[in-house]
Design a protein around this motif. Sequence first.
Motif, PDB file in Angstrom:
ATOM      1  N   LYS A 197       0.847  -1.199   0.000  1.00 36.16           N
ATOM      2  CA  LYS A 197       0.000   0.000   0.000  1.00 36.16           C
ATOM      3  C   LYS A 197       0.877   1.241   0.000  1.00 36.16           C
ATOM      4  N   MET A 198       0.242   2.404  -0.096  1.00 33.24           N
ATOM      5  CA  MET A 198       0.947   3.666  -0.268  1.00 33.24           C
ATOM      6  C   MET A 198       1.269   4.335   1.064  1.00 33.24           C
ATOM      7  N   SER A 199       2.483   4.862   1.151  1.00 36.28           N
ATOM      8  CA  SER A 199       2.879   5.828   2.192  1.00 36.28           C
ATOM      9  C   SER A 199       2.910   5.290   3.606  1.00 36.28           C
ATOM     10  N   ASN A 200       2.808   3.989   3.815  1.00 37.22           N
ATOM     11  CA  ASN A 200       2.672   3.479   5.167  1.00 37.22           C
ATOM     12  C   ASN A 200       3.496   2.214   5.317  1.00 37.22           C
ATOM     13  N   THR A 201       4.139   2.061   6.474  1.00 35.83           N
ATOM     14  CA  THR A 201       5.019   0.916   6.694  1.00 35.83           C
ATOM     15  C   THR A 201       4.291  -0.285   7.293  1.00 35.83           C
ATOM     16  N   SER A 202       2.982  -0.194   7.534  1.00 32.25           N
ATOM     17  CA  SER A 202       2.243  -1.343   8.090  1.00 32.25           C
ATOM     18  C   SER A 202       1.797  -2.268   6.970  1.00 32.25           C
ATOM     19  N   ALA A 203       2.769  -2.677   6.171  1.00 32.52           N
ATOM     20  CA  ALA A 203       2.574  -3.609   5.057  1.00 32.52           C
ATOM     21  C   ALA A 203       3.949  -4.162   4.714  1.00 32.52           C
ATOM     22  N   ILE A 204       3.985  -5.244   3.950  1.00 35.45           N
ATOM     23  CA  ILE A 204       5.281  -5.795   3.561  1.00 35.45           C
ATOM     24  C   ILE A 204       6.014  -4.831   2.639  1.00 35.45           C
ATOM     25  N   VAL A 205       5.267  -4.200   1.729  1.00 32.80           N
ATOM     26  CA  VAL A 205       5.855  -3.319   0.723  1.00 32.80           C
ATOM     27  C   VAL A 205       5.115  -1.986   0.721  1.00 32.80           C
ATOM     28  N   THR A 206       5.862  -0.898   0.599  1.00 34.70           N
ATOM     29  CA  THR A 206       5.281   0.445   0.566  1.00 34.70           C
ATOM     30  C   THR A 206       5.497   1.099  -0.796  1.00 34.70           C
ATOM     31  N   ILE A 207       4.430   1.727  -1.295  1.00 29.74           N
ATOM     32  CA  ILE A 207       4.470   2.482  -2.544  1.00 29.74           C
ATOM     33  C   ILE A 207       4.711   3.950  -2.213  1.00 29.74           C
ATOM     34  N   THR A 208       5.608   4.589  -2.926  1.00 30.07           N
ATOM     35  CA  THR A 208       5.853   6.024  -2.753  1.00 30.07           C
ATOM     36  C   THR A 208       4.865   6.815  -3.605  1.00 30.07           C
ATOM     37  N   PRO A 209       4.200   7.814  -3.028  1.00 30.70           N
ATOM     38  CA  PRO A 209       3.285   8.620  -3.850  1.00 30.70           C
ATOM     39  C   PRO A 209       4.040   9.306  -4.985  1.00 30.70           C
ATOM     40  N   PRO A 210       3.479   9.339  -6.177  1.00 32.87           N
ATOM     41  CA  PRO A 210       4.172   9.995  -7.298  1.00 32.87           C
ATOM     42  C   PRO A 210       4.100  11.508  -7.177  1.00 32.87           C
ATOM     43  N   GLU A 211       4.903  12.180  -7.960  1.00 33.11           N
ATOM     44  CA  GLU A 211       4.886  13.640  -7.997  1.00 33.11           C
ATOM     45  C   GLU A 211       3.485  14.128  -8.389  1.00 33.11           C
ATOM     46  N   GLY A 212       2.979  15.102  -7.647  1.00 31.17           N
ATOM     47  CA  GLY A 212       1.672  15.670  -7.927  1.00 31.17           C
ATOM     48  C   GLY A 212       0.510  14.921  -7.287  1.00 31.17           C
ATOM     49  N   TRP A 213       0.810  13.845  -6.585  1.00 40.20           N
ATOM     50  CA  TRP A 213      -0.281  13.065  -5.993  1.00 40.20           C
ATOM     51  C   TRP A 213      -1.032  13.850  -4.918  1.00 40.20           C
ATOM     52  N   LYS A 251       9.945  -2.973  -8.249  1.00 40.59           N
ATOM     53  CA  LYS A 251      11.301  -2.434  -8.315  1.00 40.59           C
ATOM     54  C   LYS A 251      11.373  -0.997  -7.824  1.00 40.59           C
ATOM     55  N   ASN A 252      10.240  -0.286  -7.804  1.00 35.80           N
ATOM     56  CA  ASN A 252      10.207   1.105  -7.358  1.00 35.80           C
ATOM     57  C   ASN A 252       9.604   1.257  -5.961  1.00 35.80           C
ATOM     58  N   CYS A 253       9.296   0.128  -5.306  1.00 34.38           N
ATOM     59  CA  CYS A 253       8.766   0.146  -3.943  1.00 34.38           C
ATOM     60  C   CYS A 253       9.890  -0.135  -2.951  1.00 34.38           C
ATOM     61  N   HIS A 254       9.573  -0.026  -1.664  1.00 37.88           N
ATOM     62  CA  HIS A 254      10.552  -0.463  -0.673  1.00 37.88           C
ATOM     63  C   HIS A 254       9.915  -1.413   0.327  1.00 37.88           C
ATOM     64  N   VAL A 255      10.710  -2.370   0.767  1.00 39.95           N
ATOM     65  CA  VAL A 255      10.263  -3.400   1.707  1.00 39.95           C
ATOM     66  C   VAL A 255      10.440  -2.882   3.129  1.00 39.95           C
ATOM     67  N   ASN A 256       9.531  -3.285   4.009  1.00 41.57           N
ATOM     68  CA  ASN A 256       9.581  -2.870   5.413  1.00 41.57           C
ATOM     69  C   ASN A 256      10.108  -4.014   6.280  1.00 41.57           C
ATOM     70  N   PRO A 257      11.404  -3.998   6.610  1.00 36.20           N
ATOM     71  CA  PRO A 257      11.988  -5.118   7.360  1.00 36.20           C
ATOM     72  C   PRO A 257      11.379  -5.296   8.742  1.00 36.20           C
ATOM     73  N   GLY A 258      10.976  -4.183   9.385  1.00 33.49           N
ATOM     74  CA  GLY A 258      10.364  -4.297  10.706  1.00 33.49           C
ATOM     75  C   GLY A 258       9.054  -5.053  10.666  1.00 33.49           C
ATOM     76  N   TYR A 259       8.274  -4.838   9.619  1.00 35.67           N
ATOM     77  CA  TYR A 259       6.998  -5.537   9.453  1.00 35.67           C
ATOM     78  C   TYR A 259       7.231  -7.028   9.220  1.00 35.67           C
TER      79      TYR A 259
END
Length: 406
Positions: free
Chosen positions: A327-343, A386-394
């Motif tokens: 999901k977007m913008s939040n680390t309470s998931a395995i993978v986080t999506i970064t909001p794009p420019e202008g979102w 490839k453009n997301c990041h993984v949350n190791p703590g989760y």
Amino acid sequence: MLTRRILCVAAFLFCLLPLCASAQFAHTQQKQIVDANGKPFLIRGTNLGNWFMPEGYMWNFDGGPQSAGEIEALVRELLGPDKATDFWHQYREDYITREDIHLLHEAGLNTVRIPIHYKFFETDNSEGFMLLNRVIQWCHEEGLYVIIDMHAAPGGQTGANIDDSDGYPWLYDSPREQAHLAAVWQRIARHYKDNPTVLGYDLLNEPIPHYPSLAPLNAKLEPVYRMLTKAIRPIDSHHILFLGGAQWDSNFSVFHQPFDNNTAYTFHKYWTKTDVSVIQQYLDFRDRYNVPIWMGESGENTDEWITQFVALLNKNDIGWTFWPYKKMSNTSAIVTITPPEGWDKIVAFAKLPSGTGHVEERLKARPDQDTINRAFAGLLENIKLKNCHVNPGYLKALGMKSVSVN
């Protein structure tokens, strides 16, 4: 005498046929789910939410559109019908890919639960089957099971945003929509009846909210499950049927004696304590009826809370699939999506009062088309693993291994 013995042996072998046929499939065995080899199998998985079924909070739309239909209406308003169609096609192509499934395997998970919308499975060649076929094949290659979850049923099982319905759960009082739902499940069952990678079918996600005015619907839930079971079983006797309780999958008092011998019962728990009192009714149900139970959704909390709740479930031999994978913008998931420019501009517009009565003020506040186009194009790029990041703590909270997208 010899003829009689031959007939007896033949009858015995005939009785063994269903057992032999089901041996390649995971199934229930008293209080356990067992794999194809008969070994106990504890589900350790995640939910592929926001894929077939977008939800507003995972798009940062709090206070704006929440259901799939509302989000689709916003996208159509901003991109137009042609580009909106192209956007959703590409979104569903890229949100879950082979790389995502490989990452889940590498982390140590063994199951994915896939929330679906019935509208993607209305014909045998619908887009939904193409998408599910791919993911199920990838899961087969990675050694993961798949649970197909009816998140949005015809008529609506909740009346809330999560089932994309009309504001009331009409399913329980509409014979037409019940027949519609049965037909969809039969179509799915025909498609996957011989596929052992599919663990089973979660027949209705979180039926009947906790609102007091809907309590009279509780008595109508198990009859719907019986109807669906009767519709599915002549087609597919192999796969487990998962039945969720009323009040968002929390209330098991609606159930009576189990009526199918390959059924497990599922509960969801969010924002509770993490001691045994939270799950005691489900443990008692398991003991009373000698059936498996499974926790289909939980999460949306701190890593500390998830660590404690996972420990509770594991201690009591309860399988689980946490919500959500990405999901977007939040680390309470395995993978986080970064909001794009202008979102941020898209989010601000999404939160304005909607409907044709507000057209003029929405036109005044509407971002320019270049900004809109770039934001949605950016979203399609940013959802790629490839453009997301993984949350190791989760992942650590789930008891899984740390992994990388590269």
